[in-house]
Design a protein around this motif. Structure first.
Motif, short mmCIF file in Angstrom:
data_model
loop_
_atom_site.label_atom_id
_atom_site.label_comp_id
_atom_site.label_asym_id
_atom_site.label_seq_id
_atom_site.Cartn_x
_atom_site.Cartn_y
_atom_site.Cartn_z
N CYS A 1 -7.77 11.57 -3.17
CA CYS A 1 -7.27 10.32 -3.75
C CYS A 1 -8.15 9.73 -4.84
N ASN B 1 1.17 0.49 -4.81
CA ASN B 1 0.49 1.76 -5.09
C ASN B 1 1.21 2.91 -4.41
N VAL C 1 -5.91 6.05 -6.61
CA VAL C 1 -6.07 4.67 -6.15
C VAL C 1 -6.97 3.91 -7.13
N ASN D 1 -6.48 -1.43 1.57
CA ASN D 1 -6.60 -0.77 0.27
C ASN D 1 -6.71 -1.78 -0.87
N HIS E 1 0.81 -1.22 0.00
CA HIS E 1 0.00 0.00 0.00
C HIS E 1 0.84 1.27 0.00
#
Length: 345
Positions: free
Chosen positions: A199, A127, A298, A68, A60
């Motif tokens: 995000c 990510n 994301v 996530n 993450h």
């Protein structure tokens, strides 16, 4: 192969540390705690649909956690045996003993986890900050990585996005404690809405249930005494990594990556510039590029089905045991219509 450190000789399972609030575990997920010298990592597992599937590890980003990946992991359970790690000081993992939150420190934690569990080589998926960490891991330990997927990786930019400036400011001494005091009266709901606005390309894609779970996790994290310290030190680690040159620079390490690589960029990303997609595609040899015009930072949470399909194709095209870069025929820009094929979880 060279490593940033000697591999660990054993992994010890340890009970999860007690928390005032329980960490959410989705249906089909399992949590375990792995004790290693100097750190303890919480790992969220989503076992594959059948025995013998190759392993995958999800990493993450800053202020994120293994949660996530809860939308993406079940979509890949037919191809991989998935695990998502809570980086030291994030999610349910306590701070590292040495307080090292640098990109190299986080990469070392990932390498320790993989070496100790004997799960490598894995399909490595990261990510943001996790993308920078995964890049470093793939460069220094190619034996641990089958394929590499980077969703909005935090690679150095000469002109950073304006909304990314607070991350650099948070790295300055004293700023995290000041920000903590200034935002003391903010409710968890306000904090979560701010994070989602930053995000997500479209925060409206978040369901009421998803928002409620995010608020509960925010409430839990704010109770952790090391929350702001982990944020500040990891922010400083990103800034420091951006200033490194030579063979330790992230762009130089990107050029050294041998694993077949998928790059995912969102057109509405406010933290990692969309214009970096082409530079990344040129740096990672034989890479393929998926651009999602409506996605934010994301994409794996906003468009999990589209991202999952691209990862499945990467795995299938590279072969079950692939460990070297793909040819130019695998490169491409899967932009445009693909962005509308999937809904948020």
């Amino acid at each position: 192969m060279s490593s940033t450190e000697p591999p660990e000789t054993r992994t010890a399972a340890a009970p999860l540390p007690s928390r005032t609030r329980a960490v959410r575990v989705a249906d089909g997920e399992e949590l375990r705690s792995v004790a290693l010298p100097g750190l303890t990592l919480t790992v969220r597992a989503r076992p594959g649909n059948r025995p013998g599937l190759p392993p995958a590890l999800y990493v993450h980003g800053l202020a994120g956690s293994s949660q996530n990946w809860s939308a993406l992991m079940p979509l890949l359970a037919d191809h991989v045996d998935g695990e998502a790690v809570d980086l030291p000081g994030f999610g349910d993992s306590p701070p590292p003993d040495d307080s090292n939150y640098s990109v190299t420190g986080h990469a070392r934690a990932v390498i320790r986890l993989l070496d100790s569990g004997g799960r490598g080589p894995v399909h490595l998926i990261g990510n943001s900050l996790g993308g920078a960490i995964a890049t470093r891991v793939a460069a220094v330990r190619p034996d641990l990585v089958r394929t590499l997927t980077l969703v909005s990786p935090a690679l150095p930019e000469l002109r950073a996005q304006r909304n990314a400036w607070p991350t650099a400011l948070l790295a300055l001494p004293g700023v995290s404690s000041l920000f903590s005091r200034l935002t003391r009266d903010w409710t968890p709901e306000q904090r979560v809405r701010g994070v989602m606005t930053l995000c997500y390309g479209d925060p409206g894609r978040v369901t009421d249930e998803g928002f409620r779970h995010a608020v509960e996790e925010m409430e839990r994290r704010l109770e952790l005494p090391y929350f702001w310290d982990a944020m500040a030190r990891s922010s400083r680690g990103i800034v420091d990594a951006y200033t490194l040159g030579g063979q330790h620079g992230l762009w130089r390490q990107a050029e050294r990556v041998l694993a077949p690589t998928l790059l995912v960029y969102g057109g509405r990303d406010q933290l990692v510039s969309f214009r970096m997609a082409r530079k990344a595609a040129a740096a990672f040899r034989g890479s393929r590029l998926l651009t999602l015009p409506d996605a934010g930072h994301v994409a794996m949470m906003e468009y999990p089905e589209t991202v999952a399909q691209a990862i499945r194709e990467l795995i299938e095209d590279s072969g079950a045991g692939a460990g070297s870069g793909g040819g130019d025929e695998n490169s491409g820009d899967n932009s445009g219509d693909n962005s509308g094929d999937s809904g948020g979880s």
